[in-house]
Design an enzyme around this catalytic site. Structure first.
Site, mmCIF file in Angstrom:
data_model
loop_
_atom_site.group_PDB
_atom_site.id
_atom_site.type_symbol
_atom_site.label_atom_id
_atom_site.label_comp_id
_atom_site.label_asym_id
_atom_site.label_seq_id
_atom_site.Cartn_x
_atom_site.Cartn_y
_atom_site.Cartn_z
ATOM 1 N N LYS A 80 -16.477 10.014 -61.563
ATOM 2 C CA LYS A 80 -17.469 10.890 -62.194
ATOM 3 C C LYS A 80 -17.181 11.117 -63.685
ATOM 4 C CE LYS A 80 -20.021 12.295 -58.542
ATOM 5 N NZ LYS A 80 -21.481 12.398 -58.474
ATOM 6 N N SER A 112 -20.060 21.799 -57.226
ATOM 7 C CA SER A 112 -18.744 22.368 -56.960
ATOM 8 C C SER A 112 -17.735 21.243 -56.809
ATOM 9 C CB SER A 112 -18.777 23.212 -55.687
ATOM 10 O OG SER A 112 -19.180 22.410 -54.609
#
Lengths: 388, 388
Positions: A80, A112
Site C-alpha cells: 500500500k 483502519s
C-alpha cells in the site's frame, strides 16, 4: 471502458508511476523456494479432493516454479505504500494545488488497515497533514501505528454511511484531499509498480549463471515469467498488476477468500463471459482481513471490462491457514493471511491447477506470487496456525 | 593452543571450507533495517537502566549500523547446515574412509536440535546413513523433522551419561563416525563460512551507488564492516566467525543469555584476563534453547586462549523477547529466540554499547549480526511475545 472520467491507463502509466515513487519505496526482494514449488507441482490425492467441488476428478498435474515478491518487506509492511506515495506525488504535480494551500490542507482517507498507515507515512515524509477516519472499534495497535506516522485520527461509526459522513465533515473543516484506498487511477498505478519490479527481477535471475528451479524445468528452452497471481480485495493491486503486464506475454490472475462471500470479484467475473455486473456489497469476516472489501469500480473496469485479468480463483479459510503455516515454517517469513491467498490458490485450487497444466504442459510455468503484506497480530498467530 | 591434537585453524581453513560446501548450502541474504539501527543508536533513558547493574550510569551513546546475516533462510533453517555439510565433505576426503565401507557405515550424533536436522540432511544428500540419538522426551515435531530427512533415531535418557552410552552402542553396532555438534575443527570451520559471506556481502553493498545507512553515517569517510557479533552456545559459530576474521580489522564478539547461568562463556571469559578456566557444566532452561550448552574445548581455545574474540556479553530473557518482537514486527522475519541474542546485546547491554561508543566515536560502527536460525514452535510464539 464506458466512463469518460476514468483515464485510459496503460503499462506506461505504471512505468511513469514507478519513476515517481522509486526514491520513496523499497525495491523489495524476490525469493524462490524449492520445497514449496515442488509441493505445488505434486498432484493432490483423490482423498484430498473428497468433500470438495472437485471430488471424483482426476487431480491436476501442473508444474509450477514460484517467485515470491516480498511486499511484506515494503515500508509500513505492505504494498500500500506504493499507491499512497504515488497519489501524493501526483497531488504535488497538480496545477494550483500548492498555490491554493494544498500542502497545509493535507490529505484524508477512511481506513483502519494498511492504507491508513501508508497514507500517513507518505504524508509525513512530504510534511503534509494526514487525517484518518477510523471506526471507533479499531484495534488499539492499528490506531497507535497510524498515530506513530503523525496522522490525526477521527473516529466514526462502523457503517459506510457513518464513515463517509465523518470523512465529509473532515474535508469540510480542513480542505484536505480525499485519497481513497483503491478506487483511484493514481493508487492503481502505484500498486502496479510491484509487478513491474518483479518482472525485471525474475528476468535478471533467469539470465544469471545458475537460475533457480533447474530441477523443476523439463527442457533447456529459455524460460521467462509466464504469469502473476495477486490477492484481490478492492482490486487496486490486481488491476495495477494487470496494467503492468498489458501488452506482455504474462497472464495475470486474481485470488480471493471464499468465506462468507468475500469472493465477490470471482463470482461476478465467472457469472458471464462478457456482460457480468460488479458485486457492490460484501460482508465477510474472512481471516484475509485485507480482502473483505468488494472490488472497486475502476479496478473492475480493468480486471473484467478490459479483460486484462485472465481468471479469478478462490480458496477456503483452512487452505489460507495451511499456506500461511507453510510460509512461516519453510520460508521463515512473517506474512499476513491476505498475503498467502495467491499461494493457497496455486497449492489447492484445482481449477487453477488444471488450467496451469493445460496451458503450460510438462514445461511448466514460472509464476510470480505477490506476498502483499506482513502486518499481523503475532499474539494470535498461534491460534491461527493451530487451526491449520 | 596447548593441545597438539587440535590443528592450528586459520582464516584460510574457513576459506577452504567455504569452497567445499558452496554447492550444498545457500548464500543467505544480508538485510539492513533503518528503524532497528536507529533504535540501537538512541541512548537508553536513565529510567530504563534503573534496577539493572547500570543504574545511575550515564547511558551510552553508540552509533550502530546493523547488517543482519539471515541464516534463518539457510537449509534446515539454521547455520548448522554449514558445519554438517563440511564435516561430511572432509569425511569423504579422509584416506581409507570409502574403502573401509565408511559410506555404508554412516555418521552419528546426539542432538535434538538443529545439528540433528543438519547432519541428517547432509547425510541424506550424500546417500550416507545418519543415526541420531535423541532424549526420549524430545518434542514430537523435532523428532519428525529429523526423521523427515531420512535419519534413524535412537532414544536415550536425558543425562549426558545416558546419551553417551547410547551413542557408544550405536557406534559399536554400526561403525558410524561421530560428528559432534560443535567441538570439532571441521564443524567450526563450516560455521565460520557464514561470516565469510557476510564480509563480502557488506563490502559489495557499501561499494554500491546507494549504500544503506547514509543517514546514520556522520562523515564521507569510507566505511567497512567493523565488527561481527554472534550467539554462543557450544561456541562453534562464534569460534568459526573469529577464525573468518583473523588477520582482518574486524572485531568479533559473542553473546549469551544470562538466565540460569547460560552465560558460561561470558563468565569464564571475564573472570581473568589471561588465565581463565572454561566452565564445563550448564543447566539452564533459557528461551534461547540453542544456547543452553557450555562452550566446547576447541571453541574456547579459539575464543579465549588465542584471544580471537574481543568480548563476551549477556542479556536477560525479557531483553531476548523484546528483540524477538522487534524482528517479527519490523523485519517480518521468522527467527528463533537464540538468533536474536546478539541484537539484544546491541540494543540493551550497556557494557557493549559503551564499548562501541568508545571505540567507534561519532563515526559509529557497521556491525554484522548473525541471525543464526528460524526454527521455532510458532504455536508458542504468542505466549513468548505477549511476555515482552
Amino acid at each position: 471502458m464506458s466512463d469518460p472520467a476514468i483515464p485510459q491507463l496503460t503499462r506506461e502509466s505504471v512505468v511513469a508511476a514507478h519513476k515517481l515513487i522509486e526514491p520513496y519505496v523499497h525495491k523489495t526482494p524476490v525469493l524462490t523456494n524449492t520445497t514449496i514449488s515442488k509441493l505445488a507441482s505434486i498432484p493432490r490425492t483423490p482423498a484430498e479432493l473428497e468433500g470438495t467441488e472437485w471430488a471424483g476428478r482426476t487431480p491436476a498435474r501442473p508444474v509450477m516454479r514460484l517467485w515470491f515478491k516480498c511486499e511484506n518487506f515494503q515500508r509500513i509492511g505492505a504494498f500500500k505504500a506504493r499507491g499512497a506515495f504515488h497519489a501524493i506525488e501526483k497531488l504535488k504535480q497538480t496545477p494550483g494545488w500548492l498555490e491554493s494551500g494544498g500542502k497545509e490542507k493535507g490529505v484524508v482517507t477512511h481506513s483502519s488497515g494498511n492504507h491508513a498507515q501508508a497514507l500517513s507515512l507518505a504524508a509525513q515524509v512530504n510534511q503534509i497533514p494526514a487525517y484518518i477516519v477510523m471506526p471507533s472499534i479499531s484495534p488499539i495497535p492499528k490506531v497507535n501505528a497510524t498515530r506513530g506516522y503523525g496522522a490525526k485520527i477521527t473516529f466514526s461509526g462502523s457503517t459506510s454511511v457513518e464513515r463517509e459522513a465523518v470523512t465529509a465533515s473532515v474535508i469540510a473543516s480542513t480542505g484536505a484531499v480525499l485519497i481513497p484506498p483503491y478506487d483511484h487511477p493514481d493508487i492503481i498505478c502505484g500498486q502496479g509498480t510491484a509487478s513491474l519490479e518483479l518482472q525485471d527481477q525474475v528476468s535478471e535471475s533467469l539470465s544469471s549463471p545458475n537460475p533457480p528451479y533447474t530441477s523443476l524445468s523439463s527442457s533447456q528452452k529459455e524460460r521467462s515469467l509466464n504469469a502473476i497471481i495477486t490477492p484481490c480485495g478492492g482490486g487496486g493491486l490486481l488491476s495495477g498488476t494487470a496494467l503492468s503486464c498489458s501488452g506482455l506475454p504474462i497472464k495475470v490472475f486474481g485470488s480471493e477468500p471464499s468465506y462468507e462471500g468475500a469472493d465477490d470479484c470471482t463470482r461476478a467475473y465467472n457469472s458471464h463471459p462478457t456482460d457480468a455486473v460488479r458485486i457492490e456489497t460484501v460482508k465477510s469476516l474472512t481471516i484475509g482481513d485485507g480482502l473483505r472489501t468488494p472490488v472497486g469500480k475502476i479496478p473492475w473496469s480493468i480486471i473484467y471490462e478490459r479483460m486484462l485479468v485472465s481468471g479469478m480463483y478462490s480458496v477456503t479459510e483452512d487452505q489460507i491457514k495451511s499456506a500461511l503455516k507453510l510460509v512461516y515454517e519453510r520460508m521463515k517469513l512473517v506474512v499476513e493471511p491476505s498475503a498467502v491467498v495467491p499461494l493457497a490458490v496455486c497449492l489447492y485450487n484445482e481449477y487453477f491447477r488444471a488450467m496451469v497444466e493445460k496451458e503450460a504442459g510438462e514445461e511448466g510455468w514460472d509464476i510470480g506470487v505477490i506476498f502483499s503484506g506482513g502486518n499481523i497480530d503475532l499474539g494470535k498467530l498461534g491460534d491461527l496456525l493451530n487451526g491449520a
